[in-house]
Design an enzyme around this catalytic site. Structure first.
Site, PDB file in Angstrom:
ATOM      1  N   ARG A   3       0.813  -1.215   0.000  1.00 59.46           N
ATOM      2  CA  ARG A   3       0.000   0.000   0.000  1.00 59.46           C
ATOM      3  C   ARG A   3       0.844   1.262   0.000  1.00 59.46           C
ATOM      4  NH1 ARG A   3      -2.843  -4.070   1.671  1.00 59.46           N
ATOM      5  NH2 ARG A   3      -0.883  -4.590   2.672  1.00 59.46           N
ATOM      6  N   THR A   4       1.805   1.340   0.897  1.00 62.76           N
ATOM      7  CA  THR A   4       2.528   2.598   1.048  1.00 62.76           C
ATOM      8  C   THR A   4       3.286   2.933  -0.238  1.00 62.76           C
ATOM      9  OG1 THR A   4       2.736   2.152   3.401  1.00 62.76           O
ATOM     10  CG2 THR A   4       4.133   3.887   2.500  1.00 62.76           C
ATOM     11  N   LYS A  33      25.992  -3.726  -1.933  1.00 61.63           N
ATOM     12  CA  LYS A  33      27.468  -3.733  -2.047  1.00 61.63           C
ATOM     13  C   LYS A  33      28.115  -3.126  -0.809  1.00 61.63           C
ATOM     14  CE  LYS A  33      27.086  -2.738  -6.997  1.00 61.63           C
ATOM     15  NZ  LYS A  33      27.379  -1.693  -7.991  1.00 61.63           N
ATOM     16  N   ARG A  69      11.532   4.102   3.094  1.00 64.53           N
ATOM     17  CA  ARG A  69      11.175   3.118   4.133  1.00 64.53           C
ATOM     18  C   ARG A  69      12.412   2.325   4.478  1.00 64.53           C
ATOM     19  NH1 ARG A  69       6.051  -0.889   4.330  1.00 64.53           N
ATOM     20  NH2 ARG A  69       5.159   1.074   5.054  1.00 64.53           N
ATOM     21  N   HIS A  71       5.328   6.110  11.376  1.00 63.78           N
ATOM     22  CA  HIS A  71       4.776   5.979  10.021  1.00 63.78           C
ATOM     23  C   HIS A  71       3.773   7.132   9.852  1.00 63.78           C
ATOM     24  CE1 HIS A  71       3.550   4.343   6.299  1.00 63.78           C
ATOM     25  NE2 HIS A  71       3.291   3.097   6.630  1.00 63.78           N
TER      26      HIS A  71
HETATM   27  C1  NCD Z   1       2.120  -1.029   8.106  1.00 65.52           C
HETATM   28  C2  NCD Z   1       3.615  -0.787   8.196  1.00 65.52           C
HETATM   29  O1  NCD Z   1       4.355  -1.035   7.249  1.00 65.52           O
HETATM   30  O2  NCD Z   1       4.013  -0.321   9.241  1.00 65.52           O
HETATM   31  N1  NCD Z   1       1.680  -1.217   6.806  1.00 65.52           N
HETATM   32  C3  NCD Z   1       1.349  -0.129   6.058  1.00 65.52           C
HETATM   33  O3  NCD Z   1       2.167   0.703   5.760  1.00 65.52           O
HETATM   34  N2  NCD Z   1       0.061   0.010   5.693  1.00 65.52           N
HETATM   35  C4  NCD Z   1       1.608  -2.026   9.053  1.00 65.52           C
HETATM   36  C5  NCD Z   1       2.230  -3.384   9.080  1.00 65.52           C
HETATM   37  O4  NCD Z   1       3.119  -3.711   8.309  1.00 65.52           O
HETATM   38  O5  NCD Z   1       1.784  -4.172   9.917  1.00 65.52           O
END
Ligand code: NCD
Length: 305
Positions: free
Chosen positions: A55-56, A85, A106, A134
């Protein structure tokens, strides 16, 4: 305050006037018949993901393109970027700075986004830093609650699951504390929310309780926010197995809930919500995921245009 061009922590967004502005723009994006806007034409944005994401990453990448910007991307950056590397995050960020107008990052390390900011002249967007924060997820979660319930005032909100490691929870708590709502932290003891967050809530006067079962709570809440037990943050598989299925919401639980309650989850789910629950109108987690696109469009516009 959000004078910063970066989005590192939700603490930059604890201002209801700014939130209202971002959400007003989110609504415009969501209600547009053809959600294609040229507001970021000519810009290039990089997505740099060192941890899995559906999703993100895809909602950010869609948002970038729907705003008229262009995208460069490396999914699984740990394996496919020069990190494989031995390149440091600092060097990678410095390098990509020479190419793009913003970086969505991320990373598995807590504090990675904050570190990246030190080496970046272009905006860094924290798309999850380990068990840290997040912030863009918290903003889309808040938008979804307001969209479903009208306002936060007087709501009882249960946050369930891995409150220790769940970064969506860590960011969301700060937003919820801005409003007059009551929180229930429901988790097995070893995954309960850290004292530091509890202390902050006490200081802000937010009412909350911590529990290890939800029997008395399901019938009281207006929002049930389920989360996944964060397997990747456990040191041993035995520790994970001991707690992984602590709270499973099934069809029978629907009857215990208020008729106008909503059930949310940042997703991905593992076992936390039975698929049979999905057809109930109170299950809004896929709408929540969809809102991620529009909120992220509003955020990218906010920091880049
Ligand atoms: C979450 C995350 O990556 O922190 N997912 C997301 O971004 N919707 C929640 C999760 O991974 O449990």
């Amino acid at each position: 305050m959000t004078d910063s061009k970066h989005i590192v922590s939700i603490k930059q967004y604890l201002d209801t006037a700014i939130l209202e502005r971002i959400f007003a723009r989110t609504k415009e994006f969501k209600s547009a018949e053809q959600p294609n806007f040229a507001v970021l034409r000519g810009k290039v944005v990089a997505t740099l993901f060192y941890e899995p994401s559906t999703r993100t990453r895809l909602s950010f990448e869609t948002a970038i393109q729907r705003l008229g910007a262009q995208l460069v991307s490396t999914e699984n950056a740990g394996q496919f970027s020069s990190a494989a590397k031995g390149e440091t995050l600092e060097d990678t960020i410095r390098t990509i700075n020479g190419y793009v107008d913003a970086i969505v990052l991320r990373h598995p390390s807590l504090g990675a986004a904050e570190l990246a900011v030190k080496y970046s002249d272009v905006p860094i967007v924290n798309a999850g830093d380990g068990a840290g924060e997040h912030p863009t997820q918290a903003l889309l979660d808040l938008f979804t609650v307001v969209e479903a319930k009208g306002s936060l005032k007087g709501l009882n909100i249960a946050l369930v699951g891995d409150l220790l490691n769940g970064r969506t929870i860590h960011s969301l708590i700060h937003l919820l504390a801005l409003y007059d709502c009551e929180l229930y932290f429901i988790a097995p003891e070893q995954l309960q929310i850290q004292e530091a967050y509890q202390d902050e809530l006490k200081q802000s006067g937010t009412k909350f309780t911590c529990r290890n079962n939800w029997d008395d709570v399901l019938g009281e809440v207006d929002v049930l926010y389920q989360t996944r037990v964060q397997k990747e943050r456990f040191e041993s598989i035995d520790d994970y197995n001991a707690v992984k299925d602590s709270f499973i919401f099934g069809v029978a639980d629907l009857q215990k809930m208020k008729t106008d309650a909503v059930i949310m989850h940042p997703l991905p789910r593992v076992n936390e919500i039975a698929p049979e629950v999905d057809d109930d109108p109170r299950a809004i987690y896929f709408e929540q995921a969809k809102n991620g696109l529009y909120v992220r469009m509003a955020l990218l516009e906010h920091i880049l245009s």
